[in-house]
Motif scaffolding. Sequence first.
Motif, PDB file in Angstrom:
ATOM      1  N   PRO A 117       0.829  -1.210   0.000  1.00 39.42           N
ATOM      2  CA  PRO A 117       0.000   0.000   0.000  1.00 39.42           C
ATOM      3  C   PRO A 117       0.865   1.262   0.000  1.00 39.42           C
ATOM      4  CG  PRO A 117       0.001  -1.011   2.175  1.00 39.42           C
ATOM      5  CD  PRO A 117       0.714  -1.955   1.266  1.00 39.42           C
ATOM      6  N   ARG A 140      -9.221   2.829   2.693  1.00 37.51           N
ATOM      7  CA  ARG A 140      -8.456   1.999   3.628  1.00 37.51           C
ATOM      8  C   ARG A 140      -8.284   2.730   4.961  1.00 37.51           C
ATOM      9  NH1 ARG A 140      -2.941   2.059   3.581  1.00 37.51           N
ATOM     10  NH2 ARG A 140      -2.948   2.736   1.417  1.00 37.51           N
ATOM     11  N   ALA A 144     -13.497  -1.802   0.330  1.00 39.40           N
ATOM     12  CA  ALA A 144     -13.006  -1.428  -1.006  1.00 39.40           C
ATOM     13  C   ALA A 144     -13.621  -2.374  -2.026  1.00 39.40           C
ATOM     14  CB  ALA A 144     -11.487  -1.485  -1.038  1.00 39.40           C
ATOM     15  N   LYS A 173      -9.687   0.708  -5.457  1.00 35.66           N
ATOM     16  CA  LYS A 173      -8.551  -0.239  -5.426  1.00 35.66           C
ATOM     17  C   LYS A 173      -7.305   0.478  -5.919  1.00 35.66           C
ATOM     18  CE  LYS A 173     -11.710  -4.098  -6.140  1.00 35.66           C
ATOM     19  NZ  LYS A 173     -11.839  -4.578  -4.778  1.00 35.66           N
TER      20      LYS A 173
END
Lengths: 373, 152
Positions: free
Chosen positions: A191, A302, A308, A314
Amino acid sequence: MYVAVKGGEAAIRATHDLVAQMRRGDPCVPELDTRQIREQMKLAVARVMNEGSLYDEDLAALALKQSQGDAVEAAFLMRAYRTTLPRFGSSAPLDTARMAIRRRISAAFKDLPGGQVLGPTYDYTHRLFDFALEAAGLTAAPAVTPGGAPLDESMPRVPDILGSEGLMEPERALPDDPAPCDVTREPAEFPIDRDGRLQMLARGDEGFLLGLAYSVQRGFGANHPFAGEIRMGETSVRYRPEDLGFEIDLGEITVTECQMINQFSGSKDAPPQFTRGYGFAFGHSERKAMSMAIVDRSLKCRDLGEAADYPAQKEEFVLYHCDTIEASGFVEHLKLPHYVDFQGELELIRKIRREHDERAAEPALFTPSEAAE
Amino acid sequence: MEQDDKQSGGGERAAWMSVLARASYDDLLAVAAAIDLPDAEIVKPAESGTLMIEARAGGSGRRFNAGEATVTRCIVRTGDRLGYSYALGRDKKKAVLAARLDLALQDDARRKEILAAVVEPLCAAQTERRQHASRSAAATKVEFFTLVRGDG
């Protein structure tokens, strides 16, 4: 696998000449001057600067001329040229609150300190052709009668107005205000933090981000955005050269900023409040800045503990595929010779086919009762 | 000399460098014609490169890299005094001239004269341009009225 091909030099030289001829078009028509593009195609210039990730109006105008107006090809020229230049350093973060405003609107608040300034916008035009523009030489632009008083030198950002009530997610510098990551130096890893995300979105393709933003609005996402503020104008670029030892002002650039406001019902960590999405673009690029702001907010899912479920939420999908140059490079490389690859595939399919045919021709080794199974 | 500038944190010098950076080559040439601009030795020839432009998330939040901009710089010298120029864009002729002007402006004996002949007219023109743009934008200032809907 890539295998070099040889030959074709004469044909390639001829195609360069042919593209130059096509670019010039009918020689009876006067040739475009890059200054005309810079001054009269400003919105196209802005797009090329954004997706080329390089602010230089003259270069963007040249890129548009050289690419016959193909924004993606023009952005590619900008990116390629950038790699030949040394980087002197990083500017101080822009102070957009002190922007010399040319346009500033809010669709959420009617009465703003500093006022709503429409500036140059197509929003209130009728989208009818102005055929007078077709008649070259006859179109002296109407002069705007300037207002009596100039605008305020500093205007508060709209979300900050609500922030004082605690109803708005704050945007604060990190402790110690660290230097941001740079995806042009270190490949993005997921991430990814917001600094990397915003950089990638700022370089991203306007059309792709627009489509994603639209998907969010249509229900493929959980956000209902308000355009809290859009502002466009000139901002000073400040830089502190190490050898000089003090900060100097290098001139100003035109930028567009968009603050989207979204409802948020709260989580176990955060109270119900409005959340924000941020869009930033070079030049006057409102559609890009708005799309970016919606996608930025969508990708906050997030951090906010939202599911999501949709493409625009995404981050790997969005950020890996929003870059114009990477996307067009990979799709368009399919045009280049793949003869050896294809030869390999061809041989493989022939072999499989041969085996298939041989199997079909073999006498049955099983009984009819087995075949029925 | 240099040391003085560092201690002053830029101050007046940063202000004139900003005015020179915002002027075009033609603007600089026009005003520089009015003064006797001394020659200078080139320390670093005019060079174009980029500056990464930083911005902040939401305008006030964490820093991020928004994209680069072209910048051109040049350094000139007389004795132990250095003249600098840093400006957006790729105009090398402007960079050399601006660096020579910065150098000349550091000469206490000539500062007042050059400020009056070069910097002040440029600064006035830049202020005038900014004011005009701002007043043109102000002409599009709008008051929207919301209409009261029927009993909703």
